[in-house]
Design an enzyme around this catalytic site. Sequence first.
Site, PDB file in Angstrom:
ATOM      1  N   GLY A 139      -5.833  -3.926  -7.905  1.00 54.20           N
ATOM      2  CA  GLY A 139      -6.976  -3.055  -7.605  1.00 54.20           C
ATOM      3  C   GLY A 139      -6.503  -1.726  -7.044  1.00 54.20           C
ATOM      4  N   SER A 192     -13.520   0.826   2.292  1.00 51.74           N
ATOM      5  CA  SER A 192     -12.469   0.653   1.278  1.00 51.74           C
ATOM      6  C   SER A 192     -11.493   1.815   1.288  1.00 51.74           C
ATOM      7  CB  SER A 192     -13.097   0.551  -0.111  1.00 51.74           C
ATOM      8  OG  SER A 192     -12.082   0.678  -1.097  1.00 51.74           O
ATOM      9  N   ARG A 241     -13.319  -7.026 -11.528  1.00 43.19           N
ATOM     10  CA  ARG A 241     -13.594  -6.367 -10.240  1.00 43.19           C
ATOM     11  C   ARG A 241     -14.385  -5.065 -10.421  1.00 43.19           C
ATOM     12  NH1 ARG A 241      -7.995  -6.638  -7.001  1.00 43.19           N
ATOM     13  NH2 ARG A 241      -9.318  -5.855  -5.308  1.00 43.19           N
ATOM     14  N   ARG A 283       1.548   4.271  -3.047  1.00 47.67           N
ATOM     15  CA  ARG A 283       1.303   5.677  -2.717  1.00 47.67           C
ATOM     16  C   ARG A 283       2.574   6.515  -2.862  1.00 47.67           C
ATOM     17  NH1 ARG A 283      -2.426   2.471  -0.480  1.00 47.67           N
ATOM     18  NH2 ARG A 283      -4.460   3.270   0.185  1.00 47.67           N
ATOM     19  N   ASP A 313      -6.934  -8.372   4.142  1.00 50.39           N
ATOM     20  CA  ASP A 313      -6.177  -9.245   3.232  1.00 50.39           C
ATOM     21  C   ASP A 313      -5.649 -10.503   3.930  1.00 50.39           C
ATOM     22  OD1 ASP A 313      -6.624  -7.407   1.240  1.00 50.39           O
ATOM     23  OD2 ASP A 313      -4.658  -6.442   1.428  1.00 50.39           O
ATOM     24  N   SER A 363       0.839  -1.214   0.000  1.00 50.67           N
ATOM     25  CA  SER A 363       0.000   0.000   0.000  1.00 50.67           C
ATOM     26  C   SER A 363       0.868   1.255   0.000  1.00 50.67           C
ATOM     27  CB  SER A 363      -0.888   0.022   1.249  1.00 50.67           C
ATOM     28  OG  SER A 363      -1.804  -1.038   1.211  1.00 50.67           O
TER      29      SER A 363
HETATM   30  O1  S3P Z   1      -5.617   0.925  -0.179  1.00 49.41           O
HETATM   31  C1  S3P Z   1      -4.902  -0.087  -0.259  1.00 49.41           C
HETATM   32  O2  S3P Z   1      -3.668  -0.029  -0.457  1.00 49.41           O
HETATM   33  C2  S3P Z   1      -5.548  -1.398  -0.132  1.00 49.41           C
HETATM   34  C3  S3P Z   1      -6.835  -1.477   0.353  1.00 49.41           C
HETATM   35  C4  S3P Z   1      -7.581  -2.741   0.500  1.00 49.41           C
HETATM   36  O3  S3P Z   1      -8.537  -2.814  -0.538  1.00 49.41           O
HETATM   37  P1  S3P Z   1     -10.003  -2.131  -0.412  1.00 49.41           P
HETATM   38  O4  S3P Z   1      -9.845  -0.683  -0.398  1.00 49.41           O
HETATM   39  O5  S3P Z   1     -10.738  -2.616  -1.638  1.00 49.41           O
HETATM   40  O6  S3P Z   1     -10.577  -2.685   0.855  1.00 49.41           O
HETATM   41  C5  S3P Z   1      -6.674  -3.956   0.425  1.00 49.41           C
HETATM   42  O7  S3P Z   1      -7.448  -5.115   0.221  1.00 49.41           O
HETATM   43  C6  S3P Z   1      -5.644  -3.838  -0.666  1.00 49.41           C
HETATM   44  O8  S3P Z   1      -4.768  -4.941  -0.671  1.00 49.41           O
HETATM   45  C7  S3P Z   1      -4.786  -2.612  -0.493  1.00 49.41           C
HETATM   46  C1  PEP Z   2      -6.692  -7.076  -2.371  1.00 46.65           C
HETATM   47  C2  PEP Z   2      -5.411  -6.963  -2.636  1.00 46.65           C
HETATM   48  O1  PEP Z   2      -4.844  -6.099  -3.551  1.00 46.65           O
HETATM   49  P1  PEP Z   2      -5.489  -5.173  -4.653  1.00 46.65           P
HETATM   50  O2  PEP Z   2      -6.881  -4.804  -4.230  1.00 46.65           O
HETATM   51  O3  PEP Z   2      -4.569  -4.016  -4.753  1.00 46.65           O
HETATM   52  O4  PEP Z   2      -5.485  -5.967  -5.939  1.00 46.65           O
HETATM   53  C3  PEP Z   2      -4.416  -7.760  -1.892  1.00 46.65           C
HETATM   54  O5  PEP Z   2      -3.208  -7.506  -2.074  1.00 46.65           O
HETATM   55  O6  PEP Z   2      -4.755  -8.677  -1.120  1.00 46.65           O
END
Ligand code: S3P
Ligand code: PEP
Length: 447
Positions: free
Chosen positions: A100, A173, A128, A33, A326, A29
């Site tokens: 994501g 989220s 997604r 950023r 996660d 994360s």
């Molecule tokens: O903001 C982030 O860096 C993340 C937020 C989470 O997702 P969500 O925002 O969909 O909960 C997490 O599951 C992902 O691995 C990283």
């Molecule tokens: C949900 C995850 O990542 P992202 O949403 O960035 O694909 C993860 O790393 O478990």
Amino acid sequence: MSAHGAAIPMTSRASRPLTGEAHVPGDKSISHRSLILGALSVGETRVTGLLEGQDVLDTAKAMRAFGAQVEKTGDTWHVHGVGVGGFAEPGSVIDCGNSGTGVRLIMGAMATSPITATFTGDASLNKRPMARVTDPLALFGARAYGRSGGRLPMTIIGAADPRPVRYTVPVPSAQVKSAVLLAGLNAPGETVVIEREATRDHSERMLAGFGATISTEVTDEGRIITLQGRPELKPQTIIVPRDPSSAAFPVCAALIVEGSDVLVPNIGLNPTRAGLFFTLQEMGADLTFENMREEGGEPVADLRARFSPDLKGIEVPAERAASMIDEYPVLSVVAAFAEGRTHMPGVKELRVKESDRIEAMATGLRAAGVTVEDGEDWWTVHGLGHGNVPGGVTAATHIDHRIAMSFLVLGLATQAPMTVDDGSPIATSFPIFEGLMGALGAQITRG
Ligand SMILES: O=C(O)C1=C[C@@H](OP(=O)(O)O)[C@@H](O)[C@H](O)C1
Ligand SMILES: C=C(OP(=O)(O)O)C(=O)O
């Protein structure tokens, strides 16, 4: 990645005690950023400890496509930013791979500039939901054209004359919250994001670090985050802490493999991320935090995990879900070796990750001999106790790194080996997983 390359089947089997130190990579994360905020500041941001997983490398590539210079010399990543509002229009499609976080944060970062960009990803990411991000971006004046159901590939036409917004995030989220904050950077005036449940706060911390005016007020309504638009972000020197979500794998492996004693140094214990470790302690895990300290404004500790033969199933509080979202797949593995039931409510978000993680884990665990019940937003694992989990099957990983690593951890303590159909997605978040686990003594092989 299997979406682009060949699948890599992998097998794990009952291992001798896991011992030694596990130096896990940088936080995913914070790595995303660092690159995005570096690209939005004026001057050179230097980053060490960046996670060089495919997800983050795809974000680095995207930042170059929007006009920033991103390169690595020695151990340091250098990001020469273009400033808030300075993004150029990319000359080709932005491929965020499996990430994501990458795609949603970058959509936010470009949505209030007068440019157009088309985003895509692998077969997992293209399933997604993106409306959760494009809905609030529309309030700024951006337009999104994607596949039905708000899926990638998707084109975003950034707002030429953005308006600031006040937005209550409808799902817990951090990605949605962060996308709105990043869009708010180039909107004049105050952008306000309200979240009812606290999610990881790396964006807020890092925006403040880069010199933005941002505040968080905790009220009965939730956390009200206020950002002043159009700041000049100042480049930073960032040392990325090690990822607690990656630490989870060697920690959980040590708890279930007889005789293990593993040290996982320098793990960030930001309260918005550390829920798994408290949950494991409640289950009776021999898990201690050593050398507790503060680094870069974040609590950090060395985690020591030892084999824990008397784990007990527990009720995991729903309000803890965001702080360990996660980590549920690997928690379900530990729960299989505990006595009694582990009930995990409030986890609907698990169904829209790289895979439907409840479905993926429940299917593989059941095949491995463990009883699992599930509903839309909960699941329950009926633990069999140490030494009693049969294993001996192949689990499907559905292009999901956390599912692959979780089943490989399971197989380290099952009666018969566990195979995963494709371990290649592990490289998205934890490219050194195989070598690191092998050095501790884990029997994980390809094939
Ligand atoms: O903001 C982030 O860096 C993340 C937020 C989470 O997702 P969500 O925002 O969909 O909960 C997490 O599951 C992902 O691995 C990283
Ligand atoms: C949900 C995850 O990542 P992202 O949403 O960035 O694909 C993860 O790393 O478990």
